[in-house]
Scaffold this active site. Sequence first.
Site, short mmCIF file in Angstrom:
data_model
loop_
_atom_site.label_atom_id
_atom_site.label_comp_id
_atom_site.label_asym_id
_atom_site.label_seq_id
_atom_site.Cartn_x
_atom_site.Cartn_y
_atom_site.Cartn_z
CE LYS A 35 -1.74 -1.68 3.68
NZ LYS A 35 -2.49 -1.99 4.92
N GLY B 162 -7.82 3.29 10.94
CA GLY B 162 -8.41 2.02 10.53
C GLY B 162 -8.42 1.78 9.03
CB THR B 163 -6.78 3.51 6.17
OG1 THR B 163 -7.31 4.80 6.46
CG2 THR B 163 -6.71 3.33 4.67
N GLY B 164 -6.06 0.60 6.99
CA GLY B 164 -5.53 -0.71 6.61
C GLY B 164 -6.45 -1.84 6.97
CB CYS B 165 -8.50 -2.53 9.98
SG CYS B 165 -7.20 -2.41 11.23
CB THR C 4 -6.32 7.96 7.44
OG1 THR C 4 -5.28 8.39 8.35
CG2 THR C 4 -6.50 9.00 6.34
#
Length: 287
Positions: A199, A232-235, A230
């Site tokens: 990412k 929690g974007t990866g989760c 942003t």
Amino acid sequence: MPDYRHKVRVPIWHQKESRYGTAITCLQVIPVALTIAGSDPSGGAGIQADLKTFHQLKVFGTAAITLVTVQNTTRMSRVETLDPSLVSEQIDAVLEDLPPLAAKTGALGTAAIIEAVAACGLKCPLVVDPVMIGKHGAPLMDLAGREALRRLLLPQAALITPNLPEAAELAGIPVEDFDQMREAAVRIARFGARSVLIKGGHLQGDAVDLLFLDGKFTELRAARIDTLHTHGTGCTYSAAITAFLARGFPMVEAVTRAKRFIDDAIRTNPGLGAGSGPVNHWAENSL
């Protein structure tokens, strides 16, 4: 590689009263997905974000909690990992009764928990989000855990989704530009993961993600959105990929759809909290 042929689904039942009595009919079936991750009491990341994303993308979400955090949009002050046997028992309970069509991992914390997850015998595509550091800088995986991740969990992964610092840690090289992302993806794939999604949220300019699958690279581009919110974007991104895999989409399409979902979720964030607030888990769900 795991056997991905298991196709169990959960029926949604409808009960209707009439003068002839009660009729119970099956209206539809929905895919089951499993998240194995930590808890965020502020609701923006971890298990909470995963389950919201599953629900929004029309997947029945199940969960096994690995660790508990004390955090909100401004701070993280405590992390407590669960006993590995308790993590195993949670996963076993889900597999026994509601076998998922796709699963994901988030924050796992320790080598012992990673060993427990790796030994659970998942028979579906596994998305590994290698969460190492929380949004506020608190460590969510120790050094022994990082080694166990490489050795035990990556060989089982259908996809691993590191950000740039996580990719650098896993690949053992700096990852600060697009060429380094390509090299890191190849190196990480050598641990056994079938595909790698690096990412590019930490890059300058557009948010460009790089998918490496079967020796081929696919770029996923989106304009950078200027926002603090942003958390929690990866989760949410990895949960969306998991949801689309559970619905039967092939990897490239699952990632592409998830990229559109997370872009919309960031762009339309609700602006909650005094710090880095959550993305919008009610984002467009017609995908």
